[in-house]
Write an enzyme that holds these catalytic residues in place. Structure first.
Site, PDB file in Angstrom:
ATOM      1  N   THR A   1      30.692  28.534 -64.136  1.00  0.00           N
ATOM      2  CA  THR A   1      32.117  28.931 -63.591  1.00  0.00           C
ATOM      3  C   THR A   1      31.676  30.323 -64.161  1.00  0.00           C
ATOM      4  O   THR A   1      31.959  30.461 -65.056  1.00  0.00           O
ATOM      5  CB  THR A   1      32.982  28.595 -63.279  1.00  0.00           C
ATOM      6  OG1 THR A   1      33.300  27.358 -63.518  1.00  0.00           O
ATOM      7  CG2 THR A   1      34.159  29.498 -63.420  1.00  0.00           C
TER       8      THR A   1
ATOM      9  N   LYS B   1      37.160  30.232 -56.392  1.00  0.00           N
ATOM     10  CA  LYS B   1      37.127  29.301 -58.227  1.00  0.00           C
ATOM     11  C   LYS B   1      38.053  29.956 -58.729  1.00  0.00           C
ATOM     12  O   LYS B   1      39.050  29.248 -59.272  1.00  0.00           O
ATOM     13  CB  LYS B   1      36.003  29.395 -58.472  1.00  0.00           C
ATOM     14  CG  LYS B   1      36.189  29.228 -60.294  1.00  0.00           C
ATOM     15  CD  LYS B   1      36.031  27.093 -59.779  1.00  0.00           C
ATOM     16  CE  LYS B   1      36.723  26.657 -61.076  1.00  0.00           C
ATOM     17  NZ  LYS B   1      36.363  25.399 -61.529  1.00  0.00           N
TER      18      LYS B   1
ATOM     19  N   LYS C   1      39.668  30.151 -69.866  1.00  0.00           N
ATOM     20  CA  LYS C   1      37.903  31.354 -69.665  1.00  0.00           C
ATOM     21  C   LYS C   1      38.009  31.367 -68.473  1.00  0.00           C
ATOM     22  O   LYS C   1      37.744  32.739 -67.772  1.00  0.00           O
ATOM     23  CB  LYS C   1      37.123  29.902 -70.061  1.00  0.00           C
ATOM     24  CG  LYS C   1      35.470  30.697 -68.311  1.00  0.00           C
ATOM     25  CD  LYS C   1      34.751  29.526 -68.594  1.00  0.00           C
ATOM     26  CE  LYS C   1      33.193  29.929 -67.906  1.00  0.00           C
ATOM     27  NZ  LYS C   1      32.658  29.312 -67.556  1.00  0.00           N
TER      28      LYS C   1
HETATM   29  P1  NAD Z   1      28.491  22.697 -71.907  1.00  0.00           P
HETATM   30  O1  NAD Z   1      28.595  23.579 -72.758  1.00  0.00           O
HETATM   31  O2  NAD Z   1      28.484  21.228 -71.789  1.00  0.00           O
HETATM   32  O3  NAD Z   1      26.954  22.995 -70.690  1.00  0.00           O
HETATM   33  C1  NAD Z   1      26.331  24.339 -71.097  1.00  0.00           C
HETATM   34  C2  NAD Z   1      24.622  23.806 -71.737  1.00  0.00           C
HETATM   35  O4  NAD Z   1      23.929  25.159 -70.820  1.00  0.00           O
HETATM   36  C3  NAD Z   1      24.310  23.209 -72.496  1.00  0.00           C
HETATM   37  O5  NAD Z   1      24.355  22.308 -72.528  1.00  0.00           O
HETATM   38  C4  NAD Z   1      23.684  24.532 -73.186  1.00  0.00           C
HETATM   39  O6  NAD Z   1      23.278  24.013 -74.720  1.00  0.00           O
HETATM   40  C5  NAD Z   1      23.289  24.623 -72.309  1.00  0.00           C
HETATM   41  N1  NAD Z   1      22.161  26.652 -71.985  1.00  0.00           N
HETATM   42  C6  NAD Z   1      23.195  27.536 -72.531  1.00  0.00           C
HETATM   43  N2  NAD Z   1      22.455  28.958 -72.445  1.00  0.00           N
HETATM   44  C7  NAD Z   1      20.768  27.839 -71.419  1.00  0.00           C
HETATM   45  C8  NAD Z   1      19.804  29.263 -71.580  1.00  0.00           C
HETATM   46  N3  NAD Z   1      19.214  29.458 -71.717  1.00  0.00           N
HETATM   47  N4  NAD Z   1      18.484  27.947 -70.782  1.00  0.00           N
HETATM   48  C9  NAD Z   1      19.230  26.409 -70.792  1.00  0.00           C
HETATM   49  N5  NAD Z   1      20.260  25.947 -71.289  1.00  0.00           N
HETATM   50  C10 NAD Z   1      21.058  26.462 -72.278  1.00  0.00           C
HETATM   51  O7  NAD Z   1      29.533  23.012 -70.326  1.00  0.00           O
HETATM   52  P2  NAD Z   1      30.049  21.921 -68.965  1.00  0.00           P
HETATM   53  O8  NAD Z   1      30.841  21.551 -69.740  1.00  0.00           O
HETATM   54  O9  NAD Z   1      28.891  21.476 -68.156  1.00  0.00           O
HETATM   55  O10 NAD Z   1      30.384  23.166 -68.222  1.00  0.00           O
HETATM   56  C11 NAD Z   1      29.244  24.052 -67.237  1.00  0.00           C
HETATM   57  C12 NAD Z   1      29.164  25.291 -66.384  1.00  0.00           C
HETATM   58  O11 NAD Z   1      30.754  25.329 -65.186  1.00  0.00           O
HETATM   59  C13 NAD Z   1      30.461  25.997 -67.465  1.00  0.00           C
HETATM   60  O12 NAD Z   1      30.328  27.149 -66.501  1.00  0.00           O
HETATM   61  C14 NAD Z   1      32.168  25.655 -66.219  1.00  0.00           C
HETATM   62  O13 NAD Z   1      33.410  26.602 -67.179  1.00  0.00           O
HETATM   63  C15 NAD Z   1      31.910  24.837 -65.312  1.00  0.00           C
HETATM   64  N6  NAD Z   1      32.926  23.848 -65.290  1.00  0.00           N
HETATM   65  C16 NAD Z   1      32.937  22.937 -66.162  1.00  0.00           C
HETATM   66  C17 NAD Z   1      34.119  22.497 -65.802  1.00  0.00           C
HETATM   67  C18 NAD Z   1      34.081  21.288 -67.211  1.00  0.00           C
HETATM   68  O14 NAD Z   1      35.232  20.414 -66.786  1.00  0.00           O
HETATM   69  N7  NAD Z   1      33.479  20.993 -68.267  1.00  0.00           N
HETATM   70  C19 NAD Z   1      35.174  22.326 -64.668  1.00  0.00           C
HETATM   71  C20 NAD Z   1      34.535  23.004 -63.749  1.00  0.00           C
HETATM   72  C21 NAD Z   1      33.601  23.619 -64.031  1.00  0.00           C
END
Ligand code: NAD
Length: 295
Positions: free
Chosen positions: A94, A169, A244
């Site tokens: 997102t 979204k 966010k």
């Molecule tokens: P998270 O923080 O658990 O996972 C993100 C991962 O990206 C981390 O493990 C981090 O180490 C990795 N990362 C960051 N920079 C990087 C790079 N340069 N190279 C490789 N890896 C890298 O977050 P999440 O909960 O998995 O969410 C991911 C996305 O999904 C976000 O944009 C969030 O807004 C969206 N989202 C999350 C949810 C939820 O309920 N968690 C729901 C809908 C959407």
């Protein structure tokens, strides 16, 4: 058809999504900057590469699932020159609409098909492969992405051109943030008026006040047994993620010149709730904050 798929970003969402791609018969390679995320995904059958560039070299499809626009642009800046011709790029993070469009432009400069495809459904939906994907990009790129997304979700909606998935979204989640505050205000007022939670629910859930924040996620315990209110406001959908998405909606509104006064106020209210230490609570816990507001 089995494909070679790369998932970059193996966090709360990316890891279970990668696992569902394996279950659907694809060869899945992954990369994350956090070693613990790589170890956990490896234990679930994901092949771990030593860098994003190494991971993508022979991929048919690359999926990114990263925290924010700056991470997506940085990773796409590295991988776009490294993928083979014709590889499909899908960003499921997102992020802000502007960054999503810049990412598409990076892909277009190499004539690669690309899709922005943010999700709703949270970690539960990612594990159960029941996510909703909101996709933006060309018809051809969407047609190529759809079978891949179907392994991870149950609703795949083509919303329009580049950035349209992100636009859908944040517009949806702006409605959700505003409506949850509205529903919370109504329940808090009902309490002061001596009206029971159940009575307000029975009326509003079946009449003109009806909305998802009442019928599926009612912010008081009782009327909807599965709502986080019955579980100490454990997420669910964390208040930090709601904030966010509201911030993203307000950035987009500013750039587009759209007036969203209730969206702006919802951002302020969720910012105060987060700052008070509730960022890890479900966003429906906002009712406790609303009860404490002074008239
Ligand atoms: P998270 O923080 O658990 O996972 C993100 C991962 O990206 C981390 O493990 C981090 O180490 C990795 N990362 C960051 N920079 C990087 C790079 N340069 N190279 C490789 N890896 C890298 O977050 P999440 O909960 O998995 O969410 C991911 C996305 O999904 C976000 O944009 C969030 O807004 C969206 N989202 C999350 C949810 C939820 O309920 N968690 C729901 C809908 C959407």
């Amino acid at each position: 058809m089995s494909k070679s798929i790369v998932v970059i970003g193996l966090g709360n969402m990316g890891a279970p999504m990668a696992v569902n791609l394996i279950k659907a018969g694809h060869k899945v390679t992954g990369f994350d900057l956090t070693p613990a995320c790589c170890d956990a995904a490896r234990a679930e059958g994901v092949i771990i590469a030593s860098s994003a560039v190494e991971a993508v070299q022979s991929a048919d499809v690359v999926i990114t699932m990263l925290p924010a626009g700056k991470h997506v642009l940085s990773v796409w800046g590295e991988i776009v020159p490294a993928v083979r011709d014709g590889a499909l790029l899908i960003d499921c993070s997102t992020i802000d609409v502007e960054s999503a469009r810049k990412a598409h432009a990076l892909a277009a400069a190499r004539k690669l098909p690309s899709i922005d495809a943010p999700v709703s459904g949270g970690v539960g939906g990612a594990k159960a492969a029941t996510l909703t994907f909101m996709a933006g990009g060309s018809g051809e790129a969407f047609a190529a992405a759809k079978p891949v997304l179907e392994a991870m979700g149950k609703r795949i909606v083509h919303c329009g051109d580049a950035g349209a998935g992100q636009a859908a979204k944040i517009c949806n989640n702006m409605i959700l943030g505003i409506s949850m505050i509205g529903v919370s205000e109504a329940f808090a007022l009902a309490e002061k008026l001596g009206l029971s939670h159940q009575a307000l629910f029975d009326v509003a859930s079946t009449s003109s006040g009806q909305c998802w924040s009442i019928t599926s996620y009612c912010p008081v315990p009782g009327p909807v047994p599965a709502s986080p209110a019955n579980n100490g406001y454990k997420p669910g959908f964390a208040a930090a993620l709601m904030l966010k998405d509201l911030k993203l909606s307000q950035e987009a509104a500013k750039v587009a010149g759209a007036a969203t006064p209730l969206g702006a106020h919802a951002e302020e209210i969720y910012a105060a709730f987060n700052a008070a230490g509730h960022d890890g609570d479900d966003f429906s816990g906002i009712i406790n904050h609303v009860r404490g507001l002074k008239r």
